[in-house]
Design an enzyme around this catalytic site. Structure first.
Site, PDB file in Angstrom:
ATOM      1  NE  ARG A 153       3.518   0.964   9.143  1.00 38.58           N
ATOM      2  CZ  ARG A 153       3.883   0.241   8.112  1.00 38.58           C
ATOM      3  NH1 ARG A 153       4.929   0.157   7.468  1.00 38.58           N
ATOM      4  NH2 ARG A 153       2.889  -1.088   7.821  1.00 38.58           N
ATOM      5  CG  HIS A 196       5.940  -0.592   0.260  1.00 41.49           C
ATOM      6  ND1 HIS A 196       6.159  -0.236   1.627  1.00 41.49           N
ATOM      7  CD2 HIS A 196       4.557  -0.722   0.030  1.00 41.49           C
ATOM      8  CE1 HIS A 196       5.096  -0.552   2.239  1.00 41.49           C
ATOM      9  NE2 HIS A 196       4.193  -0.883   1.405  1.00 41.49           N
ATOM     10  CG  ASP A 267       3.840  -6.483   3.332  1.00 41.53           C
ATOM     11  OD1 ASP A 267       2.699  -6.195   2.783  1.00 41.53           O
ATOM     12  OD2 ASP A 267       4.561  -5.943   4.043  1.00 41.53           O
TER      13      ASP A 267
END
Length: 497
Positions: A153, A196, A267
């Site tokens: 990414r 996450h 986020d």
């Protein structure tokens, strides 16, 4: 009395303008593809700053446009956003998204003009769908081979390379009237934990962190309208809190040192780095107090968004959260919406081949074996990340497009009996050429096990890496459809010179 009415009655003590300002600071996810839930409509009426779309909201292009039109019919200055990095993050595949490789392949090709053409294609497509805010590009530098979340990414590890491609991406996106967002400030590339799933820590001293700030400085200088914070603890900057909740990082470093005055968005708060350690509701309150302008609650359950909203309103009522801080944040969000909330009336075409051109350059810059026609392809890759999604791409499908005589097997998780699987694959292969592809195998021991077992019995096999390079003969630097198509063309001997 409904849950929403109960909350509304508790919130009535705040002046209407402050209540609206607090709602501007929230971005909500939701479930559904064809209608807007009643609770979401009420949040939008109260001033909700934005919504974030995911694969769960996408069926096809016409449906997405109807949905975004319906959202804006409720309130025209609502921001409609999505993660749109390209590569293997494929929320919009079913809506006809352009095939664009991830950022790492763009960095390998290292042609900022080509990066701009790819970004323009993504932004043009968003404009046709009525989505005008894109949580991209990634400004993180990919430092560690064991980093589980940044990887392809990122544009790479070189801050100057990343900076020039960020400038190209942001400028092209801005030209389309789409808001870009550089992420994840001040950098997620030096961690070994996916935020996450838990608290990520970057232990490097400040002198080493400086390089990671350069792509963000370049993004600010290029006029990026949004930055997204990282749920990462940087002991050298603030030993107590992740960046999303740190006044030192969001205020002193970002606002003062980097001079950023656009919208700082967190986020997603349901990520375990925040949810497990603080809870989403407390995270919303602390992030806004620390300097965030918007907080994302991406889960489809609007009850989580309501809880975050109520925590913010309670903090305003009690003075724990300063009115001035929320009004400042809401002002930035209103300015962003004034520039980007309305989709353009006409959308010019884009270069549909830019992504494949970039992907081809990235592959063909590395060692190229002779063509392996009629190969048996073994494609090993991990299951898709639940938050980042996956467009359904696999190397075997692309290989068959380039060479209809190809056969193969895709394996997306640890098999129950690796030895039996290897035996079966070699029986199917027979005397045909064997291609063994892995994706970040060092992070997934089952891939190493299968790859090594296959190579032990077929040392003539052609190796392919579809993630970061791990010593294979070929590397696509990503698993987007363009990446896999480009490497398949090289394998089949049909690539353009």
């Amino acid at each position: 009395m409904s849950h929403f009415e109960h909350i509304s009655s508790r919130s009535s003590a705040l002046p209407a303008d402050l209540d609206e300002a607090a709602h501007r600071c929230l971005v909500a996810g939701f479930d559904g593809t064809t209608s807007v839930p009643g609770t979401l409509k009420e949040l939008i009426d109260r001033g909700l700053g934005g919504v974030i779309l995911f694969t769960r909201n996408i069926r096809d292009a016409q449906q997405v446009r109807r949905l975004t039109d319906e959202l804006r019919a409720i309130r025209p200055d609502l921001l409609v956003a999505i993660d749109n990095e390209g590569g293997g993050i494929g929320h919009l595949v079913s809506a006809g998204a352009p095939d664009v490789p991830g950022s790492y392949a763009l960095g390998v090709a290292d042609d900022p003009n080509l990066t701009a053409r790819c970004a323009d294609a993504l932004a043009g497509h968003l404009a046709t769908l009525g989505i005008t805010a894109s949580y991209a590009p990634v400004a993180d530098l990919q430092h560690r081979p064991d980093n589980p979340i940044v990887r392809t990414r990122s544009f790479g590890a070189d801050p100057e390379l990343a900076a020039r491609h960020l400038r190209a991406w942001i400028t092209a996106t801005e030209a389309r009237g789409i808001a870009s967002c550089a992420k994840h400030f001040p950098g997620h590339g030096g961690t070994v934990t996916d935020s996450h799933h838990g608290i990520a820590v970057d232990p490097r001293p400040y002198d080493e962190l400086r390089a990671d700030l350069e792509p963000f400085r370049a993004a600010v200088a290029a006029g990026v309208p949004m930055l997204m914070s990282a749920h990462v603890v940087f002991p050298a900057l603030d030993p107590g809190r992740p960046a999303t909740l740190s006044r030192r990082i969001l205020g002193d470093l970002l606002r003062h040192d980097l001079g950023f005055d656009g919208v700082l968005v967190s986020d997603a708060l349901e990520m375990k780095a925040i949810a497990d350690a603080y809870g989403e509701a407390a995270g919303a309150r602390i992030a806004l107090a620390a300097g965030a302008d918007q907080v994302i609650v991406a889960v489809g359950d609007l009850g989580v968004t309501l809880a975050c909203r109520e925590a913010v309103l309670d903090a305003l009522r009690t003075g724990v959260l300063a009115r001035e801080r929320v009004e400042e944040a809401a002002g930035r969000v209103r300015r962003l919406a004034a520039r980007y909330a309305t989709p353009p009336l006409e959308v010019a075409g884009w270069d549909a081949e830019a992504g494949l051109t970039a992907a081809r350059r990235a592959v063909r810059g590395r060692g190229v074996p002779p063509a392996v026609r009629g190969a048996h392809v073994v494609d090993l890759f991990p299951p898709p990340h639940p938050a980042l999604n996956w467009g359904g791409e696999d190397l075997l499908t692309e290989m068959r497009s380039a060479d209809p005589t190809a056969t193969g097997t895709s394996v997306t998780g640890e098999p129950a009996d690796p030895a039996e699987l290897v035996d079966g694959m070699l029986r199917c292969c027979k005397d045909a050429p064997l291609v063994v592809a892995t994706c970040d195998a060092a992070l997934h021991p089952w891939q190493l096990c299968l790859r090594d077992a296959l190579l032990a019995r077929r040392p003539d096999a052609v190796r392919v890496d579809t993630g970061l390079p791990e010593g294979g003969a070929l590397c696509s630097y990503g698993r987007g459809r363009a990446n896999l198509r480009a490497v398949a063309e090289v394998l089949a001997g049909v690539a353009d010179d």
